[in-house]
Design an enzyme around this catalytic site. Structure first.
Site, short mmCIF file in Angstrom:
data_model
loop_
_atom_site.label_atom_id
_atom_site.label_comp_id
_atom_site.label_asym_id
_atom_site.label_seq_id
_atom_site.Cartn_x
_atom_site.Cartn_y
_atom_site.Cartn_z
N ALA A 20 0.81 -1.22 0.00
CA ALA A 20 0.00 0.00 0.00
C ALA A 20 0.85 1.27 0.00
CB ALA A 20 -0.94 -0.02 1.21
N ALA A 21 1.70 1.43 0.99
CA ALA A 21 2.47 2.67 1.10
C ALA A 21 3.51 2.76 -0.02
CB ALA A 21 3.15 2.73 2.47
N ARG A 31 4.41 10.21 -11.21
CA ARG A 31 3.49 11.16 -11.82
C ARG A 31 3.99 12.60 -11.60
NH1 ARG A 31 -2.52 10.11 -10.26
NH2 ARG A 31 -1.76 8.03 -10.67
N SER A 48 1.28 -4.54 -4.52
CA SER A 48 0.04 -3.80 -4.74
C SER A 48 -1.22 -4.65 -4.67
CB SER A 48 0.14 -3.15 -6.13
OG SER A 48 -0.83 -2.16 -6.27
N CYS A 52 -6.29 -6.20 2.84
CA CYS A 52 -7.40 -6.36 3.78
C CYS A 52 -8.37 -7.45 3.33
CB CYS A 52 -8.15 -5.04 3.94
SG CYS A 52 -7.04 -3.66 4.21
N TYR A 439 -32.12 12.91 5.06
CA TYR A 439 -33.23 12.14 5.64
C TYR A 439 -34.25 11.74 4.58
CZ TYR A 439 -37.88 11.33 7.39
OH TYR A 439 -39.14 10.79 7.56
N TRP A 447 -34.78 12.62 12.64
CA TRP A 447 -33.62 12.92 13.49
C TRP A 447 -32.74 11.67 13.45
CZ3 TRP A 447 -32.73 17.68 15.30
CH2 TRP A 447 -33.82 18.55 15.38
C1 LIG Z 1 -5.73 -9.89 7.67
C2 LIG Z 1 -5.64 -8.40 7.59
C3 LIG Z 1 -6.80 -7.66 7.37
C4 LIG Z 1 -6.73 -6.27 7.29
N1 LIG Z 1 -7.89 -5.57 7.12
C5 LIG Z 1 -7.85 -4.22 7.10
C6 LIG Z 1 -9.06 -3.46 6.92
O1 LIG Z 1 -10.16 -4.03 6.78
N2 LIG Z 1 -8.96 -2.11 6.91
C7 LIG Z 1 -7.76 -1.46 7.04
O2 LIG Z 1 -7.72 -0.23 7.01
N3 LIG Z 1 -6.60 -2.16 7.19
C8 LIG Z 1 -6.62 -3.51 7.21
N4 LIG Z 1 -5.45 -4.22 7.35
C9 LIG Z 1 -4.19 -3.46 7.44
C10 LIG Z 1 -3.66 -3.13 6.05
O3 LIG Z 1 -3.54 -4.32 5.33
C11 LIG Z 1 -2.30 -2.44 6.19
O4 LIG Z 1 -2.50 -1.23 6.89
C12 LIG Z 1 -1.62 -2.14 4.88
O5 LIG Z 1 -1.42 -3.29 4.11
C13 LIG Z 1 -0.25 -1.50 5.16
O6 LIG Z 1 0.46 -1.29 3.98
P1 LIG Z 1 2.03 -1.11 4.04
O7 LIG Z 1 2.44 -0.86 2.63
O8 LIG Z 1 2.41 -0.12 5.07
O9 LIG Z 1 2.61 -2.48 4.59
P2 LIG Z 1 2.47 -3.96 4.03
O10 LIG Z 1 1.19 -4.18 3.34
O11 LIG Z 1 2.81 -4.85 5.18
O12 LIG Z 1 3.65 -4.04 2.96
C14 LIG Z 1 4.99 -3.96 3.34
C15 LIG Z 1 5.79 -4.74 2.32
O13 LIG Z 1 7.17 -4.53 2.59
C16 LIG Z 1 7.87 -5.70 2.27
N5 LIG Z 1 9.16 -5.69 2.97
C17 LIG Z 1 9.37 -5.67 4.30
N6 LIG Z 1 10.69 -5.66 4.56
C18 LIG Z 1 11.32 -5.65 3.36
C19 LIG Z 1 12.68 -5.64 3.00
N7 LIG Z 1 13.64 -5.62 3.92
N8 LIG Z 1 12.99 -5.64 1.68
C20 LIG Z 1 12.01 -5.66 0.72
N9 LIG Z 1 10.70 -5.69 1.04
C21 LIG Z 1 10.35 -5.67 2.34
C22 LIG Z 1 6.95 -6.80 2.76
O14 LIG Z 1 7.23 -8.02 2.10
C23 LIG Z 1 5.57 -6.25 2.41
O15 LIG Z 1 5.11 -6.74 1.17
C24 LIG Z 1 -5.48 -5.61 7.42
C25 LIG Z 1 -4.31 -6.35 7.63
C26 LIG Z 1 -4.39 -7.73 7.74
C27 LIG Z 1 -3.15 -8.52 7.97
#
Ligand SMILES: Cc1cc2nc3c(=O)[nH]c(=O)nc-3n(C[C@H](O)[C@H](O)[C@H](O)COP(=O)(O)OP(=O)(O)OC[C@H]3O[C@@H](n4cnc5c(N)ncnc54)[C@H](O)[C@@H]3O)c2cc1C
Length: 463
Positions: A20-21, A31, A48, A52, A439, A447
């Site tokens: 995600a991030a 972009r 990507s 969730c 409403y 309300w």
């Molecule tokens: C089962 C589950 C359900 C969820 N449901 C929800 C929901 O309903 N609503 C919600 O808001 N959030 C939910 N979340 C949380 C949401 O998935 C996370 O907030 C989001 O994925 C965070 O994105 P991120 O990119 O920060 O981290 P991540 O998605 O954890 O991605 C980080 C990536 O970095 C990679 N990485 C780590 N270290 C290294 C390295 N040294 N070298 C190369 N790559 C590396 C990892 O392999 C990973 O792919 C859920 C999470 C889980 C586990």
């Protein structure tokens, strides 16, 4: 290996982590500055994806884990972004402006330069000592391979298909997994060491409603019984708790997460009191040219003005966008969060924003809450369903602090977004009461239940 003096004005942007991030940052950076060289290193095989959605694949609402994938490395390459999956970053040299990268398949290590670096490495699932035993059938759920391993256990990888699942941890991931495994026909036992489920998200009256829903659906819920160990030889056969042995041939450990901060620390970036990476509003760490975003990073809570670590999907995407723009030479800020979350437990939708009464007291605020039980549509409209709202405010100022909602109609609890928007503006209960909400009988009472709760809370604050 690319060079530091890449084509674009901002040079070479390296991103660690491709979900995600990381991918939000990569897209925004490209972009914003199409001339920048953007390289993403992801240690796993997938990028990507809708992280969730994993419990819903296991529960059968989504057909396949592959359906969660939003963009492939090939598609990103088409946008001029270089994505290297199966590449783990093992070190950062901030002074030299390089990262060390292990190509996992080839077993080869290389040094890659960067002008700007984003650490978007997410969190790891906590595995307590008792969960370290080398037994099959014991899982966490953090990434797609974890989900596939759970699926394999369900299909019989442990000798025969799993029949009794024990979920350890009553947070939202534990709850979603409990529902998913129940949907797959397993007997599900949920163990929570605290006094109630959803303890970190809701106040006690709402926690009880969640537990009642689980029990009504036939799950066994044991609270206040910490896990001490696992039993089995080769494959798990049970979970030993302080209250006795619970038989299980599938165990999901969902007891929390910890931010992946090793690389940030190696880069000399400061960690905050929460244990996650500390950043300013531009997602810059304390190390020059190094940014952090997503689950590994703390954010500003706009209600308490304190730094918090609340790892959620929208927050990660937003932080990534901000980091991407700034790394590409722009100027963006992430104003922070108000702790909004929503989840489904069988026939209940549950949502919350801001602070619960317990959280408000925990940070030293004098708070008061009211509870309202009403209907989500006009009471006379034929399919109206119950809805419960708990609204919390600060005594003295009337400042709105938070809301929690529970309703059997899932979408009805999205009303929480109204309160979230007001919390971002530090609004009062009176502001909520004065808000012109939509409403018509099929949608709400004249309300709306939020207005009814605001009116009740206003009176409470005055009395
Ligand atoms: C089962 C589950 C359900 C969820 N449901 C929800 C929901 O309903 N609503 C919600 O808001 N959030 C939910 N979340 C949380 C949401 O998935 C996370 O907030 C989001 O994925 C965070 O994105 P991120 O990119 O920060 O981290 P991540 O998605 O954890 O991605 C980080 C990536 O970095 C990679 N990485 C780590 N270290 C290294 C390295 N040294 N070298 C190369 N790559 C590396 C990892 O392999 C990973 O792919 C859920 C999470 C889980 C586990």
């Amino acid at each position: 290996m690319g060079t530091k003096a890449a084509a674009g004005s901002t040079g070479r942007i390296v991103i660690i982590g491709g979900v995600a991030a990381g991918m939000s940052a990569a897209s925004r950076a490209k972009r914003f500055d199409p001339g920048a060289e953007v390289v993403v290193f992801e240690r796993g095989e997938y990028i990507s994806y809708g992280a969730c959605g994993r419990p819903y694949v296991i529960g059968g609402k989504v057909e396949d884990f592959e359906d969660l994938i939003a963009r492939t490395p090939e598609r990103m390459r088409g946008q001029g972004i270089s994505v290297r999956t199966g590449h783990e970053v093992t070190g950062v040299d901030a002074g030299a402006g390089t990262v060390t990268v292990l190509d996992r398949a080839a077993g080869r290590t290389s040094t890659e330069p960067f002008d700007r670096l984003l650490i978007a490495t997410g969190v790891s699932a906590v595995r307590p000592d008792w969960a370290q035993a080398d037994l099959s059938g014991v899982h966490v759920l953090r990434d797609i391979p974890d989900g596939q391993a759970i699926e394999a256990s369900l299909q019989g990888a442990g000798g025969k298909p799993a029949k009794r699942a024990c979920i350890v941890g009553g947070g939202y991931i534990g709850l979603e997994m409990a529902e998913a495994l129940h949907a797959r026909g397993l007997k599900v036992i949920l163990l929570e060491k605290g006094p109630e489920v959803a303890g970190r998200m809701l106040d006690i009256p709402l926690q009880r409603r969640v537990r009642a829903e689980l029990e009504a659906k036939g799950l066994v819920v044991c609270c206040g019984a910490p896990v001490e160990g696992l039993t089995g030889t080769g494959h798990v056969t049970g979970v030993q708790t302080s209250g006795g042995l619970v038989r299980a041939d599938l165990v999901i450990v969902a007891v929390g997460v910890k931010p992946n901060t090793e690389l940030a620390r190696a880069a000399g970036a400061r960690l905050g009191k929460t244990g996650a990476v500390a950043v300013n509003l531009r997602q810059e760490t304390s190390a020059a040219g190094i940014y952090a975003a997503g689950d590994n990073t703390e954010s500003l809570h706009r209600v308490t003005r304190r730094k918090v670590h609340i790892p959620l999907g929208l927050t990660a995407n937003r932080m990534g966008r901000v980091a991407g723009v700034n790394m590409a030479g722009g100027d963006a800020t992430f104003p922070g969060i108000v702790g909004t979350a929503i989840f489904k437990v069988f026939d209940l939708g549950v949502s919350r924003t801001g602070l619960t009464q317990a959280e408000a007291e925990g940070v030293g605020l004098k708070a008061v809450s009211v509870d309202v039980d009403s209907t989500d549509h006009a009471g006379y409209y034929n399919d109206s369903l119950p809805i419960h709202v708990r609204l919390t405010a600060e005594v003295g100022t009337g400042r709105l602090l938070g809301a929690q909602l529970v309703s059997p109609r899932h979408i009805s609890v999205k009303r929480v977004d109204v309160v979230a928007a007001l919390l971002h503006r530090r609004s009062t209960v009176q502001h909520l009461f004065d808000t012109d909400l939509a409403y018509a009988p099929p949608f709400s009472g004249v309300w709306d239940v939020l207005l009814v709760a605001a009116d009740k809370l206003n009176r409470q604050i005055r009395d």
